[in-house]
Design an enzyme around this catalytic site. Sequence first.
Site, mmCIF file in Angstrom:
data_model
loop_
_atom_site.group_PDB
_atom_site.id
_atom_site.type_symbol
_atom_site.label_atom_id
_atom_site.label_comp_id
_atom_site.label_asym_id
_atom_site.label_seq_id
_atom_site.Cartn_x
_atom_site.Cartn_y
_atom_site.Cartn_z
ATOM 1 N N ALA A 208 0.844 -1.202 0.000
ATOM 2 C CA ALA A 208 0.000 0.000 0.000
ATOM 3 C C ALA A 208 0.874 1.245 0.000
ATOM 4 O O ALA A 208 2.102 1.146 -0.075
ATOM 5 C CB ALA A 208 -0.897 -0.010 1.228
ATOM 6 N N ASN A 209 0.259 2.409 0.064
ATOM 7 C CA ASN A 209 1.028 3.650 0.225
ATOM 8 C C ASN A 209 0.287 4.582 1.173
ATOM 9 O O ASN A 209 -0.779 4.257 1.667
ATOM 10 C CB ASN A 209 1.312 4.294 -1.140
ATOM 11 C CG ASN A 209 0.038 4.670 -1.856
ATOM 12 O OD1 ASN A 209 -0.727 5.496 -1.395
ATOM 13 N ND2 ASN A 209 -0.194 4.017 -2.992
ATOM 14 N N ARG A 210 0.873 5.739 1.434
ATOM 15 C CA ARG A 210 0.353 6.614 2.496
ATOM 16 C C ARG A 210 -0.768 7.546 2.050
ATOM 17 O O ARG A 210 -1.182 8.420 2.800
ATOM 18 C CB ARG A 210 1.498 7.467 3.060
ATOM 19 C CG ARG A 210 2.569 6.672 3.755
ATOM 20 C CD ARG A 210 3.600 7.608 4.364
ATOM 21 N NE ARG A 210 4.808 6.901 4.741
ATOM 22 C CZ ARG A 210 4.942 6.182 5.837
ATOM 23 N NH1 ARG A 210 3.935 6.081 6.681
ATOM 24 N NH2 ARG A 210 6.074 5.560 6.103
#
Length: 397
Positions: A208-210
């Site tokens: 995932a990412n932020r």
Amino acid sequence: MSTLSGRRIVLGVAGGIAAYKSVEVCRRLVDAGAHVSVIMTEDAHRFVGPVTFSALSSERVHTSLWDDDSAIPHTRLGQSADLVIVAPATARVLSAYATGYSADLLVATLIATRAPVLVCPAMHTEMWEHPSVQDNLAVLRARGVRVLDPESGRLAGGDSGAGRLADPARIVAAAAEVLGASRDMEGLHVVVTAGGTREPIDAVRVIANRSSGKQGYAVAAVAAERGARVTLVSTVDLPVPPGVTVVCAETAAQMKSAVDTLAPSADVIVMTAAVADFRPVRTADGKLKKRDGAPEIVLEPTPDILAGLGAAKRPGQTLVGFAAETDDLESNALDKLRRKNLDMVVANDVSAPGVGFGHDTNAVTIYLSTGGQKSVSLASKRSVAVHLLDSVVQVRG
Ligand code: C5P
């Protein structure tokens, strides 16, 4: 032009627990470009400090008929307003307004103004349903006052029912509607993507990412307020802005399929989402076991959704991309603009404080394919959305 740019709005805050939500209404009105003057009743001070409103609005808070340099603050505020909003409007203020009992600055201003008035009642269900309140509202409606009915839901006492102040986004949308403000995206279908994609490693783990999705939701909300039909392809679970249709996606592949389906009918596509650039070649069945040791995860590139849209762009379609960078902002952004055949790229330096992923604020530079550029210094994501859509409207001519 921003949605409420240059419009003078008086925001009246009466003494109810929902006064705290009016802080958000104030902030959103200012973000949309309005000049906001806040009038608080004496009772409102018991719920929210005037300093909060002074910090967010366009001038110091007004409270009394007598604390101003001017002897007639109510006529000054009433005459110069393009719109007066009362949020929350309590049973007392509605009663005083209906009967003309102008004993305080707020009601005096309501009586003194010829501007349109939007009242947003909030009170406990028993009070809301009481005939005195409903009769006063009927009188006000008959005089042309706009009433934004409260919503049903959890109330301050812990019980549920009708009487909760309308959501701040709805209040601002209603204000824009009353003012006929910049419905400059009417007739357009705007597709926005929001959030970070999640690429599965196994049944429970993802890459995932932020990205929080907040910037994409702000773009969708403002486009809807400006009259566009908005479809938001989202990977996150945030409150859906009024008038926006949400299509859920989780992976880059799902987002691509949703966007490609929508693209033929889209006039404007804003790819705010942080799409993963790589995904695991294989997703393991079930959950990988720790006892089997660290897995070797082989990655492959995801399809570049935006580049695909750029290659297939039809005349009249406006494509907007985002570029989250940590260095060489301008050259990376301009490279993206050309490589992906975009009309506009919104670049932000995500290593700067308060900028980008997860924050409520952002600072961006918007680069246009026509050569122009516009910088928006640190501002709310909603404010950035307003600037971005101003540029979209401008390039579409
Ligand atoms: O090249 P880069 O990933 O930095 O480009 C960012 C822009 O491209 C964003 O607008 C993002 O939504 C879009 N993008 C995409 N598909 C990808 C990767 C990024 O549409 N696989």
